[in-house]
Design a protein around this motif. Sequence first.
Motif, PDB file in Angstrom:
ATOM      1  N   ASP A 139       1.159   5.785 -22.051  1.00  0.00           N
ATOM      2  CA  ASP A 139       0.894   6.642 -20.888  1.00  0.00           C
ATOM      3  C   ASP A 139       2.153   6.938 -20.082  1.00  0.00           C
ATOM      4  N   VAL A 140       3.271   6.337 -20.480  1.00  0.00           N
ATOM      5  CA  VAL A 140       4.544   6.452 -19.747  1.00  0.00           C
ATOM      6  C   VAL A 140       4.349   6.098 -18.276  1.00  0.00           C
ATOM      7  N   ASN A 141       3.674   4.974 -18.043  1.00  0.00           N
ATOM      8  CA  ASN A 141       3.486   4.464 -16.682  1.00  0.00           C
ATOM      9  C   ASN A 141       4.729   3.652 -16.322  1.00  0.00           C
ATOM     10  N   MET A 142       5.641   4.287 -15.587  1.00  0.00           N
ATOM     11  CA  MET A 142       6.963   3.707 -15.384  1.00  0.00           C
ATOM     12  C   MET A 142       6.925   2.383 -14.624  1.00  0.00           C
ATOM     13  N   LEU A 143       6.107   2.285 -13.577  1.00  0.00           N
ATOM     14  CA  LEU A 143       6.040   1.041 -12.815  1.00  0.00           C
ATOM     15  C   LEU A 143       5.599  -0.119 -13.701  1.00  0.00           C
ATOM     16  N   GLN A 144       4.575   0.124 -14.527  1.00  0.00           N
ATOM     17  CA  GLN A 144       4.067  -0.937 -15.386  1.00  0.00           C
ATOM     18  C   GLN A 144       5.083  -1.314 -16.463  1.00  0.00           C
ATOM     19  N   ILE A 145       5.768  -0.328 -17.006  1.00  0.00           N
ATOM     20  CA  ILE A 145       6.811  -0.608 -18.006  1.00  0.00           C
ATOM     21  C   ILE A 145       7.928  -1.447 -17.394  1.00  0.00           C
ATOM     22  N   ILE A 146       8.314  -1.113 -16.172  1.00  0.00           N
ATOM     23  CA  ILE A 146       9.371  -1.846 -15.481  1.00  0.00           C
ATOM     24  C   ILE A 146       8.966  -3.305 -15.265  1.00  0.00           C
ATOM     25  N   GLN A 323       4.266  10.556  14.536  1.00  0.00           N
ATOM     26  CA  GLN A 323       5.424  10.789  13.681  1.00  0.00           C
ATOM     27  C   GLN A 323       5.986   9.474  13.144  1.00  0.00           C
ATOM     28  N   MET A 324       5.850   8.395  13.902  1.00  0.00           N
ATOM     29  CA  MET A 324       6.236   7.075  13.409  1.00  0.00           C
ATOM     30  C   MET A 324       5.326   6.643  12.257  1.00  0.00           C
ATOM     31  N   VAL A 325       4.045   6.986  12.368  1.00  0.00           N
ATOM     32  CA  VAL A 325       3.099   6.687  11.290  1.00  0.00           C
ATOM     33  C   VAL A 325       3.489   7.451  10.024  1.00  0.00           C
ATOM     34  N   ILE A 326       3.930   8.695  10.196  1.00  0.00           N
ATOM     35  CA  ILE A 326       4.366   9.508   9.055  1.00  0.00           C
ATOM     36  C   ILE A 326       5.562   8.841   8.370  1.00  0.00           C
ATOM     37  N   ILE A 327       6.512   8.313   9.174  1.00  0.00           N
ATOM     38  CA  ILE A 327       7.686   7.632   8.605  1.00  0.00           C
ATOM     39  C   ILE A 327       7.254   6.445   7.753  1.00  0.00           C
ATOM     40  N   LEU A 328       6.352   5.628   8.292  1.00  0.00           N
ATOM     41  CA  LEU A 328       5.891   4.440   7.572  1.00  0.00           C
ATOM     42  C   LEU A 328       5.128   4.826   6.307  1.00  0.00           C
ATOM     43  N   THR A 329       4.204   5.781   6.442  1.00  0.00           N
ATOM     44  CA  THR A 329       3.367   6.180   5.307  1.00  0.00           C
ATOM     45  C   THR A 329       4.192   6.842   4.207  1.00  0.00           C
ATOM     46  N   ALA A 330       5.102   7.713   4.601  1.00  0.00           N
ATOM     47  CA  ALA A 330       5.925   8.411   3.605  1.00  0.00           C
ATOM     48  C   ALA A 330       6.833   7.431   2.858  1.00  0.00           C
ATOM     49  N   THR A 331       7.337   6.419   3.574  1.00  0.00           N
ATOM     50  CA  THR A 331       8.187   5.412   2.937  1.00  0.00           C
ATOM     51  C   THR A 331       7.396   4.624   1.897  1.00  0.00           C
ATOM     52  N   LEU A 332       6.172   4.199   2.279  1.00  0.00           N
ATOM     53  CA  LEU A 332       5.326   3.449   1.355  1.00  0.00           C
ATOM     54  C   LEU A 332       4.815   4.343   0.220  1.00  0.00           C
ATOM     55  N   ALA A 333       4.483   5.597   0.554  1.00  0.00           N
ATOM     56  CA  ALA A 333       3.970   6.522  -0.464  1.00  0.00           C
ATOM     57  C   ALA A 333       5.012   6.796  -1.529  1.00  0.00           C
ATOM     58  N   SER A 334       6.287   6.759  -1.136  1.00  0.00           N
ATOM     59  CA  SER A 334       7.348   7.043  -2.107  1.00  0.00           C
ATOM     60  C   SER A 334       7.362   6.025  -3.238  1.00  0.00           C
ATOM     61  N   ILE A 335       6.906   4.798  -2.954  1.00  0.00           N
ATOM     62  CA  ILE A 335       6.868   3.759  -3.987  1.00  0.00           C
ATOM     63  C   ILE A 335       5.871   4.129  -5.076  1.00  0.00           C
ATOM     64  N   GLY A 336       4.781   4.791  -4.683  1.00  0.00           N
ATOM     65  CA  GLY A 336       3.755   5.145  -5.657  1.00  0.00           C
ATOM     66  C   GLY A 336       3.880   6.545  -6.210  1.00  0.00           C
ATOM     67  N   THR A 337       4.961   7.246  -5.842  1.00  0.00           N
ATOM     68  CA  THR A 337       5.154   8.613  -6.319  1.00  0.00           C
ATOM     69  C   THR A 337       5.803   8.607  -7.699  1.00  0.00           C
ATOM     70  N   ALA A 338       5.131   9.178  -8.668  1.00  0.00           N
ATOM     71  CA  ALA A 338       5.681   9.222 -10.028  1.00  0.00           C
ATOM     72  C   ALA A 338       6.907  10.119 -10.059  1.00  0.00           C
ATOM     73  N   GLY A 339       7.859   9.763 -10.921  1.00  0.00           N
ATOM     74  CA  GLY A 339       9.086  10.556 -11.008  1.00  0.00           C
ATOM     75  C   GLY A 339       8.940  11.736 -11.943  1.00  0.00           C
ATOM     76  N   VAL A 340       7.908  12.551 -11.720  1.00  0.00           N
ATOM     77  CA  VAL A 340       7.643  13.711 -12.566  1.00  0.00           C
ATOM     78  C   VAL A 340       7.445  14.932 -11.687  1.00  0.00           C
ATOM     79  N   PRO A 341       7.591  16.158 -12.231  1.00  0.00           N
ATOM     80  CA  PRO A 341       7.451  17.364 -11.421  1.00  0.00           C
ATOM     81  C   PRO A 341       6.100  17.444 -10.718  1.00  0.00           C
ATOM     82  N   GLY A 342       6.127  17.778  -9.414  1.00  0.00           N
ATOM     83  CA  GLY A 342       4.909  18.024  -8.665  1.00  0.00           C
ATOM     84  C   GLY A 342       4.230  16.811  -8.072  1.00  0.00           C
TER      85      GLY A 342
END
Length: 408
Positions: A139-146, A323-342
């Motif tokens: 499935d090319v699940n990068m987090l799990q492969i790592i 806006q502080m909530v956005i900073i926290l959420t976006a930082t955490l969300a980036s961890i779960g963002t796949a490195g693929v287009p879109g």
Amino acid sequence: MKLNVTTKIFIGLVLGVIVGLFFTSAPDAAKTYIKPFGDLFLNLIKMIIVPLVLSSLVVGAASTGDVKKLGRIGVKTLTYYLLTTAFAVTLGLILGNILNPGLGMNLPAGAKPDVSKVPSIIETLLNIVPSNPIKAMVDVNMLQIIVFALFLGIAITLIGDKGKPVLNFFESLAEVSYKIVALIMSYAPIGVFGLIVPVVAANGPAVLLPLLKVIITVYIGVALHAVLVYSSLVYIFAKMNPLKFFKGASPAMVVAFTTSSSSGTLPVTMESVEKNLGVPKTISSFVLPLGATINMDGTALYQGVCALFIAQVFGIHLTLAQQMVIILTATLASIGTAGVPGAGLIMLTMVLQSVGLPLEGIALIAGIDRVLDMARTCINVTGDMAGSVVVAASEGELQKPGVKTVSA
């Protein structure tokens, strides 16, 4: 005069933009006749991602020979990635407040985005451990492969000599993967041309003008982040001239810009830092695969800008606390963002939900997401490379740029 690969890739990019403008009246023709050359390049890269990441991470984890050192490098890497990501989304919000990209725009009536269900933070954390490593590779699940690769590498280190045969296998696999990458890179200029032409043809000037302010805000943001953050970090921690850093990083930056995939660019990223920036394989093989999965500075900055843009379009005022909530959420969300287009567009829904913004606003962003995706992926990959330089320097293992590094 013999041109190097970087120059050839840049020429392919420029020619692609020019040819793409000629195809703006016939984007289907560009998609039919030119896009296959780009698709072939992507397929070649995808072909090597799993063996490259698995072998390089196993070797990187095992080659330290010291679990404490591996843990130290891991802490440094994660700290770097999280702090730069938090700074990126903060910069995005600052620019959004200054430039107000959403003022004077109206959401099309009845526009409904088609978005997938966003996983929760807990689901993301639980899902990083594979129940079936083979399925994770399929499935090319990068987090799990790592995670699987790190366990393999640590176990090899812990059992000592008995693990040498396994380590030798992965070292051979890694070297074979690097050679395949070199072969693929010889085709990169044509691949980049084939990828950029249909994008320019489909998103010509007439389409981009209504949302040009959002695009300009994001592009200014990623440029500032590169100049302010990465230049400072490589200069302060590695004593490296920022111009030399960006020159060495440019092959991966161009490929990231055209493919919009951090994971897809990984082979080129590893080659760039090892050959051009003096980062040893023991560092790059750990820091870069991890960064391609969890380091999303450009995505976080984009989410900050887009959240403010959508709020402004709907006439919603976001407080400082929101806006502080956005900073926290976006930082955490980036961890779960796949490195693929879109993927960033999907994760934007999590950020919007965190402060109660209407998801319908994504319909506007979706139309220009590919153009934004190119910029944010480029900065994601640049951040990975700066991180590898900083970590290598902090461990006293950074070679001078241009000096051949020794494989572990």
